[in-house]
Design an enzyme around this catalytic site. Structure first.
Site, PDB file in Angstrom:
ATOM      1  N   LYS A 153       0.850  -1.190   0.000  1.00  0.00           N
ATOM      2  CA  LYS A 153       0.000   0.000   0.000  1.00  0.00           C
ATOM      3  C   LYS A 153       0.890   1.246   0.000  1.00  0.00           C
ATOM      4  CE  LYS A 153      -4.061   0.873   2.434  1.00  0.00           C
ATOM      5  NZ  LYS A 153      -5.136   1.047   1.486  1.00  0.00           N
TER       6      LYS A 153
HETATM    7  N1  PMP Z   1      -7.331  -2.488  -2.881  1.00  0.00           N
HETATM    8  C1  PMP Z   1      -6.807  -1.286  -2.616  1.00  0.00           C
HETATM    9  C2  PMP Z   1      -6.009  -0.594  -3.682  1.00  0.00           C
HETATM   10  C3  PMP Z   1      -7.030  -0.690  -1.358  1.00  0.00           C
HETATM   11  O1  PMP Z   1      -6.528   0.511  -1.093  1.00  0.00           O
HETATM   12  C4  PMP Z   1      -7.799  -1.374  -0.398  1.00  0.00           C
HETATM   13  C5  PMP Z   1      -8.049  -0.757   0.937  1.00  0.00           C
HETATM   14  N2  PMP Z   1      -7.062  -1.091   1.876  1.00  0.00           N
HETATM   15  C6  PMP Z   1      -8.297  -2.634  -0.720  1.00  0.00           C
HETATM   16  C7  PMP Z   1      -8.049  -3.159  -1.979  1.00  0.00           C
HETATM   17  C8  PMP Z   1      -9.010  -3.471   0.305  1.00  0.00           C
HETATM   18  O2  PMP Z   1      -8.047  -4.081   1.120  1.00  0.00           O
HETATM   19  P1  PMP Z   1      -8.341  -4.409   2.675  1.00  0.00           P
HETATM   20  O3  PMP Z   1      -9.466  -5.353   2.693  1.00  0.00           O
HETATM   21  O4  PMP Z   1      -7.081  -4.994   3.173  1.00  0.00           O
HETATM   22  O5  PMP Z   1      -8.699  -3.112   3.308  1.00  0.00           O
END
Ligand code: PMP
Length: 306
Positions: A153
């Site tokens: 991220k």
């Molecule tokens: N894809 C992206 C690009 C994101 O920013 C997020 C949010 N964190 C998600 C998917 C969902 O991931 P998670 O379930 O770990 O929040």
């Protein structure tokens, strides 16, 4: 005004600042997380959902970028719980941990620079205003894992998300669906994608240039477990499968589980929220809010720590 964690201590929100010269602002050098905490009225407790997994992913993101966080995982985990307590959080909240290059020197460098960890939180209800979404396939491709690590991220990668989201909004859609550079379905702008077809739940794996997602993993586990016991497969999805799917939904920490009932002006399945989407959404909400003892190991209580 609440408190944030910044440069090793808790400070007033107004004092949690970086300079306009910061490399983090100028070049997006850092990585972050997004964590939800759910208030359980019956237990009078705030449960952080999969805190250890979120911290692990944050530290993996930093590792991929080659950044060494200033504190260890246990310290960061404890700081998240302390942050919520200091802010008197007794409602659904969102926590944003951020590891960033804390230097005001000019060049975009990741080496030999001080690394900061900051945390802030805020109350957060629903992320999408509507119960179900009309999504479009974006003309922007998902950033390749070999260009800016999509599995992690990284802050800078959210320009990619913001471009897709802006295009979708300007064209009258609620949300964007990214394809990879190769043209297969990757994910939403900040959420993962699932579809239901012929009784099977299908989602692109994290090798399709999408984030190593915690909600996605959780939903796969819940769907495969009792009482649902569904068949789930993680495989490549082509764009046109979106149009013939029986159901489609997006998921993520902020997005939770959000049905998509139209894609590119075509109704998905019946055009209404599907049975599987509803059932899995109910399961997820019950587990995340602490209404199912069998899944309490996913939750960290804020007010009465175990
Ligand atoms: N894809 C992206 C690009 C994101 O920013 C997020 C949010 N964190 C998600 C998917 C969902 O991931 P998670 O379930 O770990 O929040």
């Amino acid at each position: 005004m609440g408190e944030s964690y910044h440069r090793g201590r808790f400070v007033d929100d107004a004092d949690a600042q970086v300079s306009i010269r910061s490399k983090a602002v100028n070049y997006g050098l850092g990585c972050f997380g997004g964590i939800r905490a759910y208030w359980n009225e019956a237990c009078e407790e705030l449960f952080v959902f999969r805190l250890d997994d979120h911290i692990e992913r944050l530290y993996e993101s930093a590792h991929i970028l080659g950044l060494t966080p200033p504190v260890d995982r246990a310290t960061a985990t404890a700081a998240v719980l302390e942050l919520l307590r200091r802010n008197g959080a007794r409602s659904d909240h969102y926590v944003r941990p951020l590891i960033f290059v804390d230097s005001d020197e000019l060049s975009p460098t990741l080496t030999d620079v001080p690394i900061g960890l900051s945390l802030y939180c805020q109350p957060l209800g629903k992320y999408f205003a509507d119960e179900s979404l009309h999504a479009c396939v974006s003309s922007w491709r998902r950033v390749s894992d070999n260009a800016i690590p999509a599995r992690a991220k990284p802050t800078g990668a959210y320009l990619n998300s913001a471009l897709a989201r802006a295009e979708a909004r300007r064209n009258g859609f609620d949300e964007a669906i990214f394809l990879t550079g190769d043209g297969s379905v990757s994910e939403g702008s900040a959420a993962h994608l699932f579809l239901v077809r012929r009784g099977e739940l299908i989602s692109p794996p994290s090798t399709e240039d999408n984030l190593d997602g915690i909600t996605r993993r959780s939903l796969i586990e819940l769907a495969r477990s009792e009482p649902l016991s569904w068949t789930v497969s993680e495989r490549r999805i082509s764009r046109t499968e979106l149009y013939v799917a029986d159901e489609v939904f997006l998921c993520g920490t902020a997005a939770e589980l959000t049905p998509v009932t139209r894609i590119d002006h075509r109704g998905v399945g019946s055009g209404r929220v599907g049975e599987r989407t509803t059932a899995l959404g109910e399961r997820f909400r019950a587990v995340a809010r602490g209404h199912d003892d069998a899944w309490h190991h996913w939750l960290s209580p804020v007010w009465n720590p175990r």
